[in-house]
Design a protein around this motif. Structure first.
Motif, PDB file in Angstrom:
ATOM      1  N   GLN A 190      51.831  35.683  51.581  1.00 17.59           N
ATOM      2  CA  GLN A 190      50.664  35.311  52.011  1.00 17.59           C
ATOM      3  C   GLN A 190      49.476  35.937  51.423  1.00 17.59           C
ATOM      4  N   ILE A 191      49.856  37.499  51.482  1.00 17.18           N
ATOM      5  CA  ILE A 191      48.807  38.350  51.071  1.00 17.18           C
ATOM      6  C   ILE A 191      48.673  38.240  49.508  1.00 17.18           C
ATOM      7  N   LEU A 192      50.070  38.302  49.092  1.00 18.90           N
ATOM      8  CA  LEU A 192      50.077  38.108  47.507  1.00 18.90           C
ATOM      9  C   LEU A 192      49.150  36.690  46.767  1.00 18.90           C
ATOM     10  N   LYS A 193      49.397  35.626  47.673  1.00 20.79           N
ATOM     11  CA  LYS A 193      48.596  34.435  47.279  1.00 20.79           C
ATOM     12  C   LYS A 193      46.996  34.761  47.345  1.00 20.79           C
ATOM     13  N   GLU A 194      46.664  35.357  48.368  1.00 19.23           N
ATOM     14  CA  GLU A 194      45.103  35.581  48.529  1.00 19.23           C
ATOM     15  C   GLU A 194      44.808  36.769  47.620  1.00 19.23           C
ATOM     16  N   LYS A 195      45.502  37.878  47.217  1.00 17.19           N
ATOM     17  CA  LYS A 195      45.267  38.472  46.178  1.00 17.19           C
ATOM     18  C   LYS A 195      45.069  37.596  44.783  1.00 17.19           C
ATOM     19  N   GLU A 196      46.021  36.754  44.496  1.00 19.90           N
ATOM     20  CA  GLU A 196      45.841  35.967  42.965  1.00 19.90           C
ATOM     21  C   GLU A 196      44.522  35.101  43.253  1.00 19.90           C
ATOM     22  N   GLU A 197      44.332  34.491  44.344  1.00 19.99           N
ATOM     23  CA  GLU A 197      43.077  33.684  44.641  1.00 19.99           C
ATOM     24  C   GLU A 197      41.766  34.607  44.251  1.00 19.99           C
ATOM     25  N   LEU A 198      41.808  35.733  44.744  1.00 15.37           N
ATOM     26  CA  LEU A 198      40.564  36.564  44.570  1.00 15.37           C
ATOM     27  C   LEU A 198      40.588  36.986  43.090  1.00 15.37           C
ATOM     28  N   ARG A 199      41.488  37.316  42.564  1.00 14.11           N
ATOM     29  CA  ARG A 199      41.655  37.605  41.359  1.00 14.11           C
ATOM     30  C   ARG A 199      41.082  36.535  40.373  1.00 14.11           C
ATOM     31  N   LYS A 200      41.661  35.304  40.652  1.00 12.25           N
ATOM     32  CA  LYS A 200      40.929  34.503  39.858  1.00 12.25           C
ATOM     33  C   LYS A 200      39.508  33.964  40.026  1.00 12.25           C
ATOM     34  N   GLU A 201      39.077  34.232  41.143  1.00 10.69           N
ATOM     35  CA  GLU A 201      37.835  34.163  41.543  1.00 10.69           C
ATOM     36  C   GLU A 201      36.868  35.143  40.783  1.00 10.69           C
ATOM     37  N   ARG A 202      37.305  36.298  40.822  1.00  7.57           N
ATOM     38  CA  ARG A 202      36.581  37.430  40.063  1.00  7.57           C
ATOM     39  C   ARG A 202      36.744  37.002  38.660  1.00  7.57           C
ATOM     40  N   GLN A 203      37.824  36.597  38.147  1.00 10.89           N
ATOM     41  CA  GLN A 203      37.715  36.165  36.744  1.00 10.89           C
ATOM     42  C   GLN A 203      36.418  35.167  36.206  1.00 10.89           C
ATOM     43  N   LYS A 204      36.543  33.896  37.046  1.00 10.16           N
ATOM     44  CA  LYS A 204      35.468  33.049  37.106  1.00 10.16           C
ATOM     45  C   LYS A 204      34.023  33.738  37.277  1.00 10.16           C
ATOM     46  N   LEU A 205      33.607  34.552  38.125  1.00  8.16           N
ATOM     47  CA  LEU A 205      32.641  35.177  38.193  1.00  8.16           C
ATOM     48  C   LEU A 205      32.234  36.204  36.824  1.00  8.16           C
ATOM     49  N   GLU A 206      33.226  36.986  36.414  1.00  2.75           N
ATOM     50  CA  GLU A 206      33.106  37.658  35.257  1.00  2.75           C
ATOM     51  C   GLU A 206      32.682  36.790  33.975  1.00  2.75           C
ATOM     52  N   GLN A 207      33.607  35.626  33.936  1.00  6.01           N
ATOM     53  CA  GLN A 207      33.219  34.630  32.887  1.00  6.01           C
ATOM     54  C   GLN A 207      31.968  33.881  32.875  1.00  6.01           C
ATOM     55  N   ARG A 208      31.295  33.580  34.140  1.00  9.49           N
ATOM     56  CA  ARG A 208      29.930  33.118  34.437  1.00  9.49           C
ATOM     57  C   ARG A 208      28.902  34.166  33.992  1.00  9.49           C
ATOM     58  N   GLN A 209      29.174  35.428  34.559  1.00  6.98           N
ATOM     59  CA  GLN A 209      28.343  36.628  34.064  1.00  6.98           C
ATOM     60  C   GLN A 209      28.178  36.686  32.572  1.00  6.98           C
ATOM     61  N   LYS A 210      29.245  36.607  31.680  1.00  6.30           N
ATOM     62  CA  LYS A 210      29.406  36.835  30.339  1.00  6.30           C
ATOM     63  C   LYS A 210      28.415  35.609  29.775  1.00  6.30           C
ATOM     64  N   THR A 211      28.727  34.443  30.261  1.00  9.85           N
ATOM     65  CA  THR A 211      27.894  33.274  29.862  1.00  9.85           C
ATOM     66  C   THR A 211      26.271  33.386  30.072  1.00  9.85           C
ATOM     67  N   VAL A 212      26.022  33.958  31.069  1.00  7.54           N
ATOM     68  CA  VAL A 212      24.510  34.114  31.609  1.00  7.54           C
ATOM     69  C   VAL A 212      23.869  35.201  30.778  1.00  7.54           C
ATOM     70  N   SER A 213      24.743  36.250  30.533  1.00  7.75           N
ATOM     71  CA  SER A 213      24.334  37.292  29.701  1.00  7.75           C
ATOM     72  C   SER A 213      23.894  36.902  28.337  1.00  7.75           C
ATOM     73  N   LYS A 214      24.960  36.167  27.724  1.00  7.89           N
ATOM     74  CA  LYS A 214      24.700  35.468  26.183  1.00  7.89           C
ATOM     75  C   LYS A 214      23.438  34.854  26.207  1.00  7.89           C
ATOM     76  N   LYS A 215      23.158  33.767  27.257  1.00  3.11           N
ATOM     77  CA  LYS A 215      22.045  33.215  27.076  1.00  3.11           C
ATOM     78  C   LYS A 215      20.590  33.681  27.176  1.00  3.11           C
ATOM     79  N   MET A 216      20.553  34.690  27.840  1.00  4.50           N
ATOM     80  CA  MET A 216      19.427  35.803  27.929  1.00  4.50           C
ATOM     81  C   MET A 216      19.218  36.572  26.634  1.00  4.50           C
TER      82      MET A 216
END
Length: 180
Positions: A154-180
């Motif tokens: 269960q802890i590993l699943k939660e860590k994996e979900e958090l890692r995926k969320e972090r990647q999504k946030l980083e991806q969003r941050q990159k797209t936002v920084s490119k637009k500016m």
């Protein structure tokens, strides 16, 4: 005070079991003490007939050749502290079905069709015993704690979900920084 009562109860119960075990040879050979050819037998005011057998001696032979092992198996089942004691239910069911067939002796067939009923009981008991065995072997022999493993997964699943969320946030941050 309650300890003395529980000890007294335990001693009485164990004494009863021991007494029944001591009486089993007498029960088993009881048919030898009944006159051959007798059609009825009276015991403590209870009249026992042939029930379809040739004589009472033969019916007692069949009755007690099923009752005595059944009694011993039931005592073993009740007093066993082993993990596999549910497996004793298989011969208990076999002798129970055979005893039922002897008491309902209409077809002149004894010990023939009971195996079909025992197979059904076996199909239920064996998986239960195997499941208990697997749980015990994993925990005590291999040192595998299934609850700890579930928690860790269960802890590993939660860590994996958090890692995926972090990647999504980083991806969003990159797209936002490119637009500016």
């Amino acid at each position: 005070m309650s300890d003395k009562k529980s000890i007294k109860k335990k001693l009485i119960l164990e004494g009863l079991f021991a007494f029944l075990i001591v009486l089993t040879p007498i029960f088993f050979y009881w048919y030898k003490y009944i006159p051959v050819g007798a059609q009825t037998y009276s015991f403590f005011g209870i009249e026992i007939g042939t029930n379809g057998f040739e004589d009472v001696s033969e019916s007692f032979y069949y009755y007690f050749s099923k009752i005595v092992p059944l009694l011993a198996l039931i005592i073993w089942f009740i007093t066993s502290k082993d993990w596999w004691y549910y497996a004793i239910l298989i011969p208990i069911s076999m002798y129970s079905f055979q005893l039922f067939a002897v008491f309902n002796y209409n077809s002149n067939i004894v010990d023939e069709n009971e195996v079909m009923y025992v197979i059904v009981v076996t199909m239920v008991v064996v998986p239960i015993v195997y499941f208990i065995r697997v749980k015990l072997v994993d925990k005590h022999v291999h040192g595998i704690d299934l609850e700890a493993m579930d928690t860790e997964l269960q802890i590993l699943k939660e860590k994996e979900e958090l890692r995926k969320e972090r990647q999504k946030l980083e991806q969003r941050q990159k797209t936002v920084s490119k637009k500016m």
